[in-house]
Structure formats: structure tokens, C-alpha cells
Design an enzyme around this catalytic site. Structure first.
Site, PDB file in Angstrom:
ATOM      1  N   TYR A 132       0.867  -1.186   0.000  1.00  0.00           N
ATOM      2  CA  TYR A 132       0.000   0.000   0.000  1.00  0.00           C
ATOM      3  C   TYR A 132       0.899   1.230   0.000  1.00  0.00           C
ATOM      4  O   TYR A 132       1.823   1.331   0.810  1.00  0.00           O
ATOM      5  CB  TYR A 132      -0.907   0.002   1.232  1.00  0.00           C
ATOM      6  N   ASP A 227       9.242   2.742   0.152  1.00  0.00           N
ATOM      7  CA  ASP A 227       8.150   3.397   0.858  1.00  0.00           C
ATOM      8  C   ASP A 227       8.333   3.090   2.339  1.00  0.00           C
ATOM      9  O   ASP A 227       8.000   1.998   2.812  1.00  0.00           O
ATOM     10  CB  ASP A 227       6.800   2.892   0.339  1.00  0.00           C
ATOM     11  N   LYS A 255       3.962   9.500   8.894  1.00  0.00           N
ATOM     12  CA  LYS A 255       3.715   8.985  10.251  1.00  0.00           C
ATOM     13  C   LYS A 255       4.653   9.584  11.301  1.00  0.00           C
ATOM     14  O   LYS A 255       4.475  10.722  11.703  1.00  0.00           O
ATOM     15  CB  LYS A 255       3.752   7.462  10.231  1.00  0.00           C
TER      16      LYS A 255
END
Ligand code: PLP
Length: 416
Positions: A132, A227, A255
Site C-alpha cells: 500500500y 516506501d 507517520k
């Protein structure tokens, strides 16, 4: 709520649909705990999906936010805090030359592939099944996280002209990588990969997998993008690149970088990063990019991350996962736990879970049962078997005890 907001949520996994429960409404969170509107308190292993290594409402973050906010919330001009944060990023991730701040992980990944396409003049993007990379059009092909949770193979609204430019192959499959480069090598702009997968549950890279991606991309002149939105500043100060010793060309962060405030970043080698506007031809912009509050909150965290903190997070994860395995073993529950440093996922299965297909074969009904029992016993775990569990330095002996007690109850109910 459902009449006002589609599905009653502003991000799909929050609906608890896959675990068959009604979502609770949060009123506050502090340390390792989250509280709902009915006054219930839960030990939290979702932890806002990863930005909070020191727990909820970390005092140093709150101080940094309030101190900064007194001087303005957003400027739309260059500000000092951005440089402080970018310098801290460079201090932790020693291989990067330049950083561009954006406002989310989605934006970071979207920018990264535009950069790769601009740099190489090629069109194809290679990703991995169950990976994702946010919700921009190019990535919604056999994706993990909420799409995996909802059983959605691809999103409506993405034109086929765009999705045909994305090739998705099985994670950890070295032969598939070789075949893909044999067939398309000269047209591949970038390979984007979660260096330890976190959105089909946690799946660490197989031996030689990241090395092969590094070799193949270098040989073919395509860009290797890590990522690290989940793994960045989480599995090691320098993220998964440091943990596994493989250096990509560019990487995406989010994050922890903002410590709970909206932020993201693309960072990497100068030759690629200098393609970005205003010095290069690849356009990217954002009204709130480098927002002073997000930058200050992120800096407050990054300053305090050190080897001792990573040891503490991992020790908790090891103690918890080993104890869970023992309890499951005693009750004949087939449990596999994958772990990458302090990140981990529980799969109900008898086989090793090395890729998305294996994750999809696990017993998600049993996971839903686990979620319910844990919640009823004051422990909030991810409302999907395709997500990572997150711990913080606020998790200690009391939380461990409560978690194990709740898991024992589950094991008694569902085991032999
Ligand atoms: N990349 C990875 C690996 C992620 O886990 C996520 C979100 O969870 C994203 C990108 C997208 O980040 P955001 O939700 O901040 O847009």
C-alpha cells in the site's frame, strides 16, 4: 454519523467492517491508552497507525506544538522549523542528500513516482501485491491495507489507461522480479516497495529480495523507491534501509515524521531530488507543505529517538509476541507471528506468511473473533488482519499483563 459521513468514517478501516463490530467513538488518548465516549479505556496497539513511538499525547510533542502555535499556524512562506526537521531527517537517514516535505504519506508516494518518471522519461511503475502506497490512482492495483481488508482488488474511478502503467507482482518473489525486468526493464521508471511490508500484515523481506531489487533497478536505469511511511524512524533510526543495509535512490516518509500531525516527505539522492520544481521540471506543491506545527511536532520526536528507544520498543514486541505464541500453542491455536523489529502481525495459519496470497489464506474469521474478545477485555488491536500492530515506550508491564490476560480468554474460548 452514517448520514453525515460515508460509512460514518473518514478512512475505511476505521469502520471495523472486517471484524464485525461497531466502531467506538474516541474522546481522548494518553500514553498507551485510548478512551471511548462511553468511558471505556483500552490498551492501544493501533496507536494512530504508527506515528506515536512515545505514546499518545507525548508531553514533548504537546509542548512543541503549543510553543510553535503561539507564533502562527501556517505561513505559506519558508520557515525555520522546516529546516530543523529536514536536518534531523538527514541526521537519522545518512544516505539522503535532500528532503521535500509534503502533507501525507499518499502525497509522498505520488510525488516519488512522478519524480521517477520525470527523471527516467519512462512510464511503468512496478509495485508488489498487497503493498500500500497511499490512495493515489497508480497504486490502487492489488493493494493492501483498507483495500485488502475490504476485499477490493482495484478502485473504481481509476481509468484503465492509468492502471495499465502499474505492474503488480508477488512480494518476495525473486523469479517474478527477474521476469518482470526481462520483459519490461527498459520501460520501468521505478520499483516502489515497502522494504518490510506492513499493509498485508507485517512480512519481512525474504533473503536476497531487496538486494535483487537494488541490482535490477541499477542495471536497467530505473529508480528504486523505498516506501518507508511505516518503517521510517520505526524499525531503526534510518528505517528499513538501515535495518536491511540496502540503499534506495529515493524514499517516502510520513507517520513518525510528524509525530501525529499531518506530514510526509520524499527524500533521496540529489540528482533525482533536483528534478523537483522550482529548480527542475517535475511539479509538486502544497499550501500546507512544511507546516510549522507539523514540523515542530516531528522535530520534537526525531530529537529523542535513539538506539535505547528502539531496543525498548523491540523488547516489548518480543516479550509480547513470544508469550502470545506460547498461549496459542498450549490451546492448539495455529498462530504465526511475523515481526520486523517492533512491528508485528498475528496470522491464524499453519503455513509461513511470505506474501499477500499467503496472508489472504489465513483465518480472518478467527482474527475477527480475536478482535472482539480483546476489545471486550480492554485491548484495542488493529481492526483488520492485514495491518501491523504498533507499540510505544508507554507500553510496559501493566499493559503486557492486561494484553496477555485478554488473549488467554480468547484462547480458552476458541482453542482446544
Ligand atoms: N505508504 C505506506 C507504507 C502506508 O502504510 C501508508 C498509510 O498507512 C501510506 C503510504 C499513505 O500514507 P497516508 O495515510 O499518510 O496518506
Amino acid at each position: 454519523m452514517k448520514r453525515l459521513i460515508p460509512g460514518g468514517v473518514n478512512s475505511p478501516v476505521r469502520a471495523f467492517g472486517a471484524v464485525g463490530r461497531k466502531p467506538f467513538v474516541t474522546t481522548k488518548a494518553k500514553g498507551a491508552y485510548i478512551y471511548d465516549i462511553d468511558g471505556n479505556r483500552y490498551v492501544d496497539y493501533v496507536m494512530s497507525w504508527g506515528p506515536l513511538p512515545f505514546g499518545h499525547a507525548f508531553s514533548k510533542s504537546i509542548e512543541a506544538i503549543t510553543r510553535t502555535a503561539r507564533h502562527g499556524l501556517s505561513f505559506g512562506t519558508v520557515s525555520r522549523g522546516e529546516f530543523e526537521l529536514c536536518n534531523l531527517v538527514k541526521k537519522h537517514i545518512t544516505w539522503i542528500d535532500m528532503v521535500r516535505l509534503v502533507s501525507s504519506g499518499t502525497e509522498a508516494c505520488m510525488t516519488a513516482i512522478r519524480l521517477a518518471r520525470g527523471f527516467t522519461g519512462r512510464k511503468l511503475i512496478v509495485k508488489f501485491d498487497g503493498g500500500y502506497h497511499g490512495h493515489s490512482d497508480s497504486f490502487l492495483v492489488r493493494a493492501g491495507s483498507g483495500l485488502a481488508t475490504g476485499g477490493i482488488p482495484a478502485s473504481a474511478g481509476v481509468p484503465s489507461e492509468i492502471s495499465t502503467l502499474t505492474i503488480s507482482i508477488p512480494y518476495n518473489d525473486l523469479e517474478a522480479v527477474k521476469n518482470c525486468f526481462d520483459r519490461h526493464g527498459e520501460d520501468i521508471a521505478a520499483v516502489i516497495v515497502e522494504p518490510a511490508a506492513g499493509n498485508m500484515g507485517v512480512i519481512p523481506p525474504a533473503e536476497g529480495f531487496l538486494e535483487l531489487l537494488r541490482t535490477k533497478t541499477a542495471e536497467s536505469g530505473s529508480v528504486l523507491i523505498f516506501d518507508e511511511v511505516i518503517t521510517g524512524f520505526r524499525v531503526a533510526p534510518g528505517g528499513a534501509a538501515e535495518l536491511y543495509g540496502i540503499i534506495p535512490d529515493i524514499a517516502c516518509y510520513g507517520k513518525i515524521l510528524g509525530g501525529g500531525m499531518p506530514i510526509g516527505a520524499v527524500a533521496g539522492k540529489q540528482a533525482i531530488m533536483e528534478m523537483l520544481a522550482p529548480i527542475g521540471p517535475v511539479y509538486q506543491a502544497g499550501t500546507l507543505s512544511g507546516n510549522p506545527i507539523s514540523a515542530a511536532c516531528g522535530a520534537a520526536l526525531l530529537k529523542r529517538l535513539n538506539k535505547r528507544i528502539y531496543r525498548q520498543l523491540e523488547d516489548y514486541a518480543i516479550e509480547l509476541t513470544e508469550s502470545l505464541k506460547t498461549i496459542a500453542g498450549c490451546r492448539g491455536i495455529p498462530l504465526v507471528i511475523n515481526r520486523a523489529a517492533s512491528l508485528f502481525t498475528l496470522y491464524f495459519s499453519r503455513e509461513n506468511i511470505d506474501d499477500f496470497a499467503a496472508a489472504q489464506r489465513t483465518d480472518m474469521k478467527l482474527y475477527a473473533g480475536l478482535f472482539g474478545v480483546m476489545l471486550d477485555n480492554g485491548v484495542f488491536i488493529p481492526p483488520s488482519g492485514y495491518e501491523a500492530w504498533f507499540v510505544s515506550t508507554a507500553h510496559g508491564a501493566a499493559q503486557l499483563k492486561q494484553t496477555l490476560r485478554a488473549f488467554e480468554r480468547f484462547a480458552v474460548l476458541y482453542g482446544k
